[in-house]
Motif scaffolding. Structure first.
Motif, PDB file in Angstrom:
ATOM      1  N   VAL A 144       0.847  -1.196   0.000  1.00  0.00           N
ATOM      2  CA  VAL A 144       0.000   0.000   0.000  1.00  0.00           C
ATOM      3  C   VAL A 144       0.881   1.243   0.000  1.00  0.00           C
ATOM      4  O   VAL A 144       0.656   2.176  -0.767  1.00  0.00           O
ATOM      5  N   TYR A 147       0.155   1.251  -4.083  1.00  0.00           N
ATOM      6  CA  TYR A 147      -1.245   1.653  -4.292  1.00  0.00           C
ATOM      7  C   TYR A 147      -1.511   3.112  -3.943  1.00  0.00           C
ATOM      8  O   TYR A 147      -2.165   3.826  -4.693  1.00  0.00           O
ATOM      9  N   GLU A 149       0.028   5.468  -6.469  1.00  0.00           N
ATOM     10  CA  GLU A 149      -0.713   5.487  -7.741  1.00  0.00           C
ATOM     11  C   GLU A 149      -1.991   6.305  -7.622  1.00  0.00           C
ATOM     12  O   GLU A 149      -2.388   6.999  -8.541  1.00  0.00           O
ATOM     13  N   TRP A 178      -6.149   5.262   1.460  1.00  0.00           N
ATOM     14  CA  TRP A 178      -6.351   4.221   0.446  1.00  0.00           C
ATOM     15  C   TRP A 178      -7.030   3.006   1.082  1.00  0.00           C
ATOM     16  O   TRP A 178      -7.996   2.467   0.549  1.00  0.00           O
ATOM     17  N   HIS A 190     -10.748   1.471   0.477  1.00  0.00           N
ATOM     18  CA  HIS A 190     -10.892   0.077   0.049  1.00  0.00           C
ATOM     19  C   HIS A 190     -11.865  -0.660   0.970  1.00  0.00           C
ATOM     20  O   HIS A 190     -12.706  -1.430   0.508  1.00  0.00           O
ATOM     21  N   ASP A 239     -12.212   2.146  -6.330  1.00  0.00           N
ATOM     22  CA  ASP A 239     -10.905   2.297  -6.971  1.00  0.00           C
ATOM     23  C   ASP A 239     -11.075   2.055  -8.472  1.00  0.00           C
ATOM     24  O   ASP A 239     -11.516   0.981  -8.870  1.00  0.00           O
ATOM     25  N   LYS A 269      -9.167   1.236 -10.595  1.00  0.00           N
ATOM     26  CA  LYS A 269      -8.410   0.083 -11.079  1.00  0.00           C
ATOM     27  C   LYS A 269      -9.059  -1.239 -10.689  1.00  0.00           C
ATOM     28  O   LYS A 269      -8.607  -2.299 -11.089  1.00  0.00           O
TER      29      LYS A 269
END
Ligand code: HEC
Length: 243
Positions: free
Chosen positions: A135, A139, A142, A150, A154, A161, A163
């Motif tokens: 992370v 992650y 990004e 993040w 999640h 997200d 992605k």
């Protein structure tokens, strides 16, 4: 089949499994001794201390209570039993900016501070042994948010997200509360949709679960005697042919 055969068959089938899964590991691990670094193999001396920071114990309870272990393992298998070391960033980072390749297998010290070693039941999702590392290094960068944000996002809804639009990881919305903004709006609200005039805030359970997830960095250097993973052989340079 006589009753005697039935009873002994039953005892053998459950008894053997019990011995292999409970008794043998108990005697193997009940008196784990500290392991020392070896000057020749490791290049340093002293005793290995597992490094782990954060609210490990509380978060581990939330992790267990929500059944994360049903889909996520926390066990990098020995190389003879699987290819975990080869999976992208599961066993540590292949190319850590400061430390290079940090990948290694799991050992008993990795669960230090937890009441149960949550090695997991299934592997529906990725192994989380080194999630904190991933992370922080990948992650969050990004997504241009903090590692904590993040993870909270999640947890609230993995499909937020861009992605991971079809992520199979369940939402844990009950770990969040919607709060009306009274007075000044928070300067750094969670990037989670909320109704007008409100923000989503994480409950203490979500915060300690995230502390725990961020503490999952099981790639500190261990004594070579504990890490039988094959070290990349560096062949000595052949001498240039003379004459
Ligand atoms: C029903 C199975 C299931 C359960 C239960 C589950 N997950 Fe997941 N999880 C997945 C799957 C599948 C993925 C991979 C898809 C993705 O990346 O979102 C995943 C991905 C993740 C990731 C991203 C990991 C990475 O490196 O990409 C995190 C973090 C995570 N889960 C945390 C949790 C936590 C914390 C819990 C418990 C509160 C939990 N999960 C419960 C199935 C599950």
């Amino acid at each position: 089949m006589t009753f005697r055969q039935f009873a002994s068959g039953l005892t053998a089938s459950f008894g053997l499994a019990w011995v292999a899964v409970v008794i043998v590991p108990f005697f193997q691990m009940r008196s784990v001794q500290p392991v020392a670094f070896d000057e020749i193999a490791d290049g340093k001396e002293g005793i290995y201390h597992p490094k782990r920071t954060g609210r490990v114990a509380n978060g581990a309870q939330v992790y267990a209570a929500n059944g994360c272990y049903l889909c996520h393992s926390q066990l990098i298998r020995p190389t003879y039993a699987g290819n975990d070391l080869g999976r992208a960033d599961w066993a540590g980072l292949k190319a850590d900016e400061a430390r290079g390749d940090t990948r290694r297998e799991s050992n008993v010290f990795d669960y230090h501070g937890e009441k149960f070693a949550q090695i997991g039941v299934n592997r529906l999702g990725p192994d989380l042994s080194n999630l904190g590392r991933r992370v922080e290094a990948i992650y969050a960068k990004e997504a241009a948010v903090s590692p904590r944000t993040w993870l909270l996002t999640h947890l609230y809804d993995p499909r937020l997200d861009p992605k991971r639009p079809t992520s199979k990881c369940p939402s844990h919305r009950f770990l969040f509360k919607e709060r009306a903004i009274l007075g000044q709006a928070p300067s750094d609200p969670l990037p989670i949709p909320a109704s007008a005039g409100s923000v989503m805030v994480a409950t203490p359970e979500a915060e300690s679960l995230v502390d725990y997830l961020l503490s999952l960095k099981r790639d500190d250097t261990v004594p070579a005697s504990m890490n039988p993973a094959p070290v990349k052989a560096t062949a000595p340079k052949a001498a240039a042919p003379q004459g």
